[in-house]
Design a protein around this motif. Sequence first.
Motif, PDB file in Angstrom:
ATOM      1  N   PHE A  20       9.979  -2.027   9.873  1.00 35.12           N
ATOM      2  CA  PHE A  20       9.816  -0.728   9.243  1.00 35.12           C
ATOM      3  C   PHE A  20      10.408   0.458  10.009  1.00 35.12           C
ATOM      4  O   PHE A  20      10.804   1.445   9.389  1.00 35.12           O
ATOM      5  N   GLU A  25      -1.598   0.963  13.733  1.00 41.54           N
ATOM      6  CA  GLU A  25      -1.081   0.855  12.372  1.00 41.54           C
ATOM      7  C   GLU A  25      -1.183   2.186  11.639  1.00 41.54           C
ATOM      8  O   GLU A  25      -0.289   2.541  10.854  1.00 41.54           O
ATOM      9  N   LEU A  43       2.093   4.165  10.122  1.00 47.47           N
ATOM     10  CA  LEU A  43       2.209   4.742   8.779  1.00 47.47           C
ATOM     11  C   LEU A  43       2.639   6.203   8.851  1.00 47.47           C
ATOM     12  O   LEU A  43       3.503   6.651   8.093  1.00 47.47           O
ATOM     13  N   LEU A  94       6.248   6.617   9.595  1.00 53.96           N
ATOM     14  CA  LEU A  94       7.104   6.264   8.469  1.00 53.96           C
ATOM     15  C   LEU A  94       7.060   7.302   7.353  1.00 53.96           C
ATOM     16  O   LEU A  94       7.745   7.165   6.340  1.00 53.96           O
ATOM     17  N   PHE A 146       4.078   8.166   5.883  1.00 51.34           N
ATOM     18  CA  PHE A 146       2.958   7.810   5.013  1.00 51.34           C
ATOM     19  C   PHE A 146       1.630   8.069   5.723  1.00 51.34           C
ATOM     20  O   PHE A 146       0.717   7.240   5.691  1.00 51.34           O
ATOM     21  N   THR A 193      -5.312  -0.076   6.161  1.00 51.70           N
ATOM     22  CA  THR A 193      -3.914   0.113   6.536  1.00 51.70           C
ATOM     23  C   THR A 193      -3.017  -0.898   5.838  1.00 51.70           C
ATOM     24  O   THR A 193      -1.879  -0.572   5.464  1.00 51.70           O
ATOM     25  N   LEU A 238       0.479  -0.248   3.844  1.00 47.89           N
ATOM     26  CA  LEU A 238       1.698  -0.943   4.230  1.00 47.89           C
ATOM     27  C   LEU A 238       2.299  -1.678   3.032  1.00 47.89           C
ATOM     28  O   LEU A 238       3.518  -1.640   2.801  1.00 47.89           O
ATOM     29  N   TRP A 241       2.801   1.292  -0.124  1.00 49.24           N
ATOM     30  CA  TRP A 241       3.637   2.460   0.157  1.00 49.24           C
ATOM     31  C   TRP A 241       4.868   2.084   0.971  1.00 49.24           C
ATOM     32  O   TRP A 241       5.989   2.378   0.571  1.00 49.24           O
ATOM     33  N   ALA A 242       4.656   1.451   2.128  1.00 52.23           N
ATOM     34  CA  ALA A 242       5.784   1.186   3.027  1.00 52.23           C
ATOM     35  C   ALA A 242       6.723   0.110   2.470  1.00 52.23           C
ATOM     36  O   ALA A 242       7.944   0.280   2.499  1.00 52.23           O
ATOM     37  N   CYS A 243       6.168  -0.989   1.983  1.00 46.95           N
ATOM     38  CA  CYS A 243       7.029  -2.079   1.511  1.00 46.95           C
ATOM     39  C   CYS A 243       7.958  -1.650   0.369  1.00 46.95           C
ATOM     40  O   CYS A 243       9.161  -1.943   0.425  1.00 46.95           O
ATOM     41  N   ALA A 278       9.099   1.295  -0.235  1.00 54.36           N
ATOM     42  CA  ALA A 278      10.069   2.241   0.313  1.00 54.36           C
ATOM     43  C   ALA A 278      11.181   1.534   1.087  1.00 54.36           C
ATOM     44  O   ALA A 278      12.329   1.985   1.103  1.00 54.36           O
ATOM     45  N   PHE A 279      10.845   0.411   1.730  1.00 53.45           N
ATOM     46  CA  PHE A 279      11.825  -0.316   2.528  1.00 53.45           C
ATOM     47  C   PHE A 279      12.312  -1.586   1.825  1.00 53.45           C
ATOM     48  O   PHE A 279      12.955  -2.430   2.447  1.00 53.45           O
TER      49      PHE A 279
END
Length: 246
Positions: free
Chosen positions: A100, A136, A140, A143, A145, A209, A213, A216-218, A220-221
């Motif tokens: 990430f 974690e 976030l 990143l 978030f 968290t 992840l 939101w994060a997955c 986005a990436f």
Amino acid sequence: MDWREEAILLAVRPHGESGAIVEVLTRGHGRHAGLVYGGQGTRLASVLQPGAQLEVAWRARLAEHLGHFRVEPLRSRAGIMGDRAALAGLNAVGALAVAFLPEREPNPALYDETLALADALAARAWDWPAAYARWEVSLLAALGFGLDLARCAATGATEDLVFVSPRSGRAVSRRAGSAWADRLLPLPGFLVGHGTPGIAAVREALRTTGHFLEHWACPAFERPAPPEARARLVRLLERHAMTAPR
């Protein structure tokens, strides 16, 4: 182009017959990859272990090139290898950082927190799982978030915050959220500076968290899921939580 700095080794993969491509986290250059000549050889293989503290010297003809590292060991943190749970924690840190963190974007605060967590893992500190959960939360935030855990999203209250909204990432007080408790995520007290960080509380924190992840994060990436190394750590801590005191 060249620079020299201390680094935490995140990951190693073979390259060619004898080389290795390593990923490190540095304070001033962020997550950075480079080729280590002879990285699969006997002398360097024992040095290039995830979690090791290194002095790395990077050089490339152009800034956008992969470049190569010369490495010198500073601290091995080899004690982690004797603790299954701590090793799982270290592997999760490395996998999440590689998956990430944008390459070559420095984040000194996250580097310092990662360094402190690596030291806690190496020392097998009793509270490293709580430190990992806080890490974690910091990841976030790095990143873009970040969770807003300072006050209740519904009332503005700063006391008795026990939930997190899965949609907004904002804290919710017990009074405001009790009617929707089954739809909200847990906010264990240690994440906002209250209570003892037991394993059960850490498990709740990682549930929260993990939601952000994944959701939101997955996306986005463009990743289907967080790295499997994190899932292994969560499973290990969940087994521990079944018998640990609350």
